[in-house]
Design a protein around this motif. Structure first.
Motif, PDB file in Angstrom:
ATOM      1  N   ALA A  13      11.393  -4.174   1.476  1.00  0.00           N
ATOM      2  CA  ALA A  13      11.168  -4.004   0.044  1.00  0.00           C
ATOM      3  C   ALA A  13       9.918  -4.744  -0.421  1.00  0.00           C
ATOM      4  O   ALA A  13       9.569  -5.801   0.121  1.00  0.00           O
ATOM      5  N   ASN A  14       9.262  -4.182  -1.434  1.00  0.00           N
ATOM      6  CA  ASN A  14       8.040  -4.802  -1.953  1.00  0.00           C
ATOM      7  C   ASN A  14       8.046  -4.959  -3.467  1.00  0.00           C
ATOM      8  O   ASN A  14       6.994  -5.227  -4.071  1.00  0.00           O
ATOM      9  N   ALA A  15       9.212  -4.776  -4.107  1.00  0.00           N
ATOM     10  CA  ALA A  15       9.374  -4.979  -5.546  1.00  0.00           C
ATOM     11  C   ALA A  15       8.525  -4.037  -6.386  1.00  0.00           C
ATOM     12  O   ALA A  15       8.339  -4.262  -7.580  1.00  0.00           O
ATOM     13  N   ALA A  16       8.023  -2.960  -5.777  1.00  0.00           N
ATOM     14  CA  ALA A  16       7.205  -1.997  -6.515  1.00  0.00           C
ATOM     15  C   ALA A  16       8.079  -0.837  -6.983  1.00  0.00           C
ATOM     16  O   ALA A  16       8.742  -0.192  -6.173  1.00  0.00           O
ATOM     17  N   PRO A  17       8.125  -0.555  -8.280  1.00  0.00           N
ATOM     18  CA  PRO A  17       8.934   0.565  -8.773  1.00  0.00           C
ATOM     19  C   PRO A  17       8.327   1.907  -8.368  1.00  0.00           C
ATOM     20  O   PRO A  17       7.171   1.989  -7.962  1.00  0.00           O
ATOM     21  N   GLY A  18       9.125   2.951  -8.468  1.00  0.00           N
ATOM     22  CA  GLY A  18       8.626   4.280  -8.164  1.00  0.00           C
ATOM     23  C   GLY A  18       8.945   4.725  -6.757  1.00  0.00           C
ATOM     24  O   GLY A  18       9.897   4.263  -6.130  1.00  0.00           O
ATOM     25  N   THR A  44       1.750 -12.737  -3.115  1.00  0.00           N
ATOM     26  CA  THR A  44       1.288 -11.343  -3.086  1.00  0.00           C
ATOM     27  C   THR A  44       1.721 -10.591  -1.839  1.00  0.00           C
ATOM     28  O   THR A  44       1.260  -9.480  -1.607  1.00  0.00           O
ATOM     29  N   ALA A  45       2.580 -11.160  -1.020  1.00  0.00           N
ATOM     30  CA  ALA A  45       3.016 -10.509   0.216  1.00  0.00           C
ATOM     31  C   ALA A  45       4.534 -10.461   0.258  1.00  0.00           C
ATOM     32  O   ALA A  45       5.220 -11.178  -0.474  1.00  0.00           O
ATOM     33  N   PHE A  46       5.041  -9.587   1.147  1.00  0.00           N
ATOM     34  CA  PHE A  46       6.483  -9.402   1.251  1.00  0.00           C
ATOM     35  C   PHE A  46       6.884  -9.370   2.711  1.00  0.00           C
ATOM     36  O   PHE A  46       6.294  -8.666   3.525  1.00  0.00           O
ATOM     37  N   GLY A  73       0.812  -1.204   0.000  1.00  0.00           N
ATOM     38  CA  GLY A  73       0.000   0.000   0.000  1.00  0.00           C
ATOM     39  C   GLY A  73       0.845   1.253   0.000  1.00  0.00           C
ATOM     40  O   GLY A  73       2.075   1.207   0.022  1.00  0.00           O
ATOM     41  N   PRO A  74       0.192   2.418  -0.023  1.00  0.00           N
ATOM     42  CA  PRO A  74       0.955   3.681  -0.037  1.00  0.00           C
ATOM     43  C   PRO A  74       1.752   3.916   1.237  1.00  0.00           C
ATOM     44  O   PRO A  74       2.813   4.517   1.219  1.00  0.00           O
ATOM     45  N   GLN A  75       1.231   3.433   2.366  1.00  0.00           N
ATOM     46  CA  GLN A  75       1.934   3.579   3.637  1.00  0.00           C
ATOM     47  C   GLN A  75       2.076   2.210   4.282  1.00  0.00           C
ATOM     48  O   GLN A  75       1.247   1.322   4.075  1.00  0.00           O
ATOM     49  N   GLY A  76       3.102   2.065   5.078  1.00  0.00           N
ATOM     50  CA  GLY A  76       3.314   0.802   5.772  1.00  0.00           C
ATOM     51  C   GLY A  76       4.116   1.032   7.023  1.00  0.00           C
ATOM     52  O   GLY A  76       4.553   2.154   7.313  1.00  0.00           O
ATOM     53  N   GLU A 101       8.551   0.777   3.017  1.00  0.00           N
ATOM     54  CA  GLU A 101       9.631   1.655   2.549  1.00  0.00           C
ATOM     55  C   GLU A 101       9.401   3.095   2.978  1.00  0.00           C
ATOM     56  O   GLU A 101      10.360   3.880   3.080  1.00  0.00           O
ATOM     57  N   SER A 102       8.142   3.471   3.229  1.00  0.00           N
ATOM     58  CA  SER A 102       7.845   4.861   3.571  1.00  0.00           C
ATOM     59  C   SER A 102       8.524   5.266   4.879  1.00  0.00           C
ATOM     60  O   SER A 102       9.005   6.404   5.006  1.00  0.00           O
ATOM     61  N   GLU A 103       8.594   4.359   5.872  1.00  0.00           N
ATOM     62  CA  GLU A 103       9.278   4.687   7.127  1.00  0.00           C
ATOM     63  C   GLU A 103      10.780   4.774   6.928  1.00  0.00           C
ATOM     64  O   GLU A 103      11.435   5.662   7.507  1.00  0.00           O
TER      65      GLU A 103
END
Length: 509
Positions: free
Chosen positions: A371-376, A365-367, A322-325, A382-384
């Motif tokens: 890291a979550n393998a999502a580009p960008g 579908t989980a990590f 998600g956008p935040q974690g 990763e947000s923290e």
């Protein structure tokens, strides 16, 4: 007598009694005096002392004496707690008021309620310096995993003897101190026909669910002579990860039905595992920021170690897209940022039990990791980490190095905004090392968010390579030169062979 000579000579007599047993084993056994059942250990040193840990087979008072030499002619005595079954016979006492930057000789004994005393076990540790001095630290993780326990045919967990021979001041255990979810069989036949043989124990016959089973996992590891000798003479800084409880656990989770657990609530299992961890490890939870684990260990003007807890505060592995974690939680994130900002030490080591950029899937579908393998831009957990890295840059914090384990291979990762999707950070190094005595795996792919480059990787040719292949069991060593302040990282295999070395000069502020 040098510290190394003393370590080797005195450690030979660390245990001379019968085979060790976990609490509750050997019903009906009666001894005339209390016994130190699982050796002694040192933890979380300071400039004036350290924690000393021990375990008794019956109610007895822990007594520690310290001296400047092995002759113990200038003894200082410290009386610890009464060790009782309530803590599985374990306990610790902080010895203090000692000179900084000195080799300390210590000896431990038990005093029974009836006046009988135990044998005496001895060891050494070094107090943190208050002036620039040479420092050496070894780190790794993962003990008795994937069905590979203590093998008497190869002399047990010899990697601990290899690390002890380097005469380190500190040992950073980066997590998976036990594999509570991994049962052990008497033997494991490998794909090439070789046989790995295990010493077994009742507590390792099935995945741990009860408090006594978790306790028994720690007791099992300390039946290894190499491990006990190491504990007596190298001060530890310990962390936890998932296998202290169960594979890939996160708060609020449930163990899959096909794993054979009777108790499937991960929070219930974690509560029991944390109690056993705090009983059997040489740390004092009251000295941690949250009363459990995360804390800072200052080891003189050249080194601060920030010990993270990336397990107890993380969100579910399915939520890491998600956008935040969350992997540190708001309070720990703020503590780390403020601690790094306020640190006056030349080098700031962030002891992370999970790597930053290594993609570790948990199903399709989980990590499991950050890291979550999502580009960008940073997303999920990763947000923290992005908040921490941005704050390091904004506050001009220099000389931050990340050490971790978890993925069962060794690697040197260089992170740079020049390669990253997210650029608001300064370049830095992350060094990975493991396992100590477990199946070897990898390497894993890297997530591009923070621009990691695998400058060096040493991984086995096949998954779950056994510890019989010592070249794929790993530890790392950090050496800081007291004169120049230069930090050197060596990535080593279990024989002590240096596979990769990196020298990092201190920044000129």
């Amino acid at each position: 007598m040098s510290r190394r000579t003393l370590l080797r000579a005195s450690a030979l007599g660390v245990l001379t009694g019968p085979a060790l047993a976990a609490c509750g084993d050997g019903p009906g056994l009666v001894r005339a005096r209390p016994t130190l059942t699982h050796g002694i250990a040192v933890g979380d040193p300071r400039s004036d002392g350290a924690l000393i840990w021990a375990r008794s087979d019956r109610p007895a008072t822990l007594v520690v004496e310290t001296a400047a030499t092995e002759k113990f002619s200038d003894v200082r005595r410290f009386t610890g707690p009464l060790l009782t079954p309530a803590s599985d016979g374990t306990g610790r006492v902080r010895v203090n008021g000692l000179p900084a930057g000195q080799l300390v000789h210590y000896r431990v004994r038990l005093e029974g309620e009836d006046g009988a005393t135990s044998e005496t076990l001895s060891g050494v540790f070094r107090t943190a310096p208050t002036a620039p001095a040479d420092i050496s630290l070894v780190w790794s993780g993962d003990v008795a995993g994937q069905g590979f326990g203590i093998n008497p045919d190869v002399g047990g967990m010899k990697v601990f003897a290899t690390m002890a021979a380097r005469d380190p001041h500190l040992f950073l255990h980066s997590g998976d101190v036990i594999y509570a979810d991994n049962a052990l069989k008497e033997s494991v036949t490998l794909p090439d026909g070789r046989v790995w043989r295990n010493i077994t124990a009742d507590a390792k016959n099935q995945p741990a669910e009860t408090l006594d089973q978790f306790r028994g996992n720690y007791a099992y590891n300390l039946t290894d002579e190499n491990y006990r000798r190491f504990n007596a003479s190298v001060a530890q800084i310990v962390q936890w990860d998932d296998h202290e409880t169960t594979n890939n656990w996160s708060p609020g989770g449930t163990v899959a039905a096909d794993k054979g657990y009777t108790e499937r609530n991960m929070d219930t299992l974690a509560t029991r595992s944390w109690q056993a961890f705090h009983e059997w490890m040489p740390l004092e939870p009251r000295e941690a920021v949250d009363g459990r684990l995360y804390r800072k260990i200052s080891y003189g003007p050249l080194l601060d170690v920030f010990v993270l807890d990336m397990r107890a505060y993380k969100d579910a592995n399915t939520a890491n897209i998600g956008p935040q974690g969350q992997v540190l939680g708001a309070a720990q994130t703020a503590w780390l940022i403020d601690g790094l900002k306020q640190s006056t030490a030349t080098w700031k080591i962030v002891a992370a039990d999970l790597p930053i950029g290594v993609v570790v899937p948990d199903g399709k579908t989980a990590f499991e990791g950050v890291a979550n393998a999502a580009p960008g831009a940073p997303s999920g957990r990763e947000s923290e980490i992005a908040l921490v890295l941005s704050a390091i840059k904004a506050n001009k914090v220099r000389d931050v190095v990340w050490l971790t384990a978890d993925v069962h291979y060794t690697a040197a990762h260089h992170y740079s905004p020049a390669r990253a999707n997210f650029t608001d950070f300064d370049e830095f190094w992350e060094f990975v090392s493991g396992p100590l005595n477990a199946g070897a795996f990898g390497p894993n792919p890297l997530d591009p968010t923070f621009g990691p480059e695998a400058v060096f990787v040493h991984a086995p040719p096949a998954p779950n390579t056994s510890p019989l292949d010592l070249e794929y069991q790993h530890f790392g060593e950090v050496r800081i030169d007291g004169g120049t302040g230069e930090l050197t990282v060596d990535l080593c295999d279990a024989t002590g062979k240096v596979l990769f070395s990196k020298q990092l000069p201190p920044s000129r502020k």
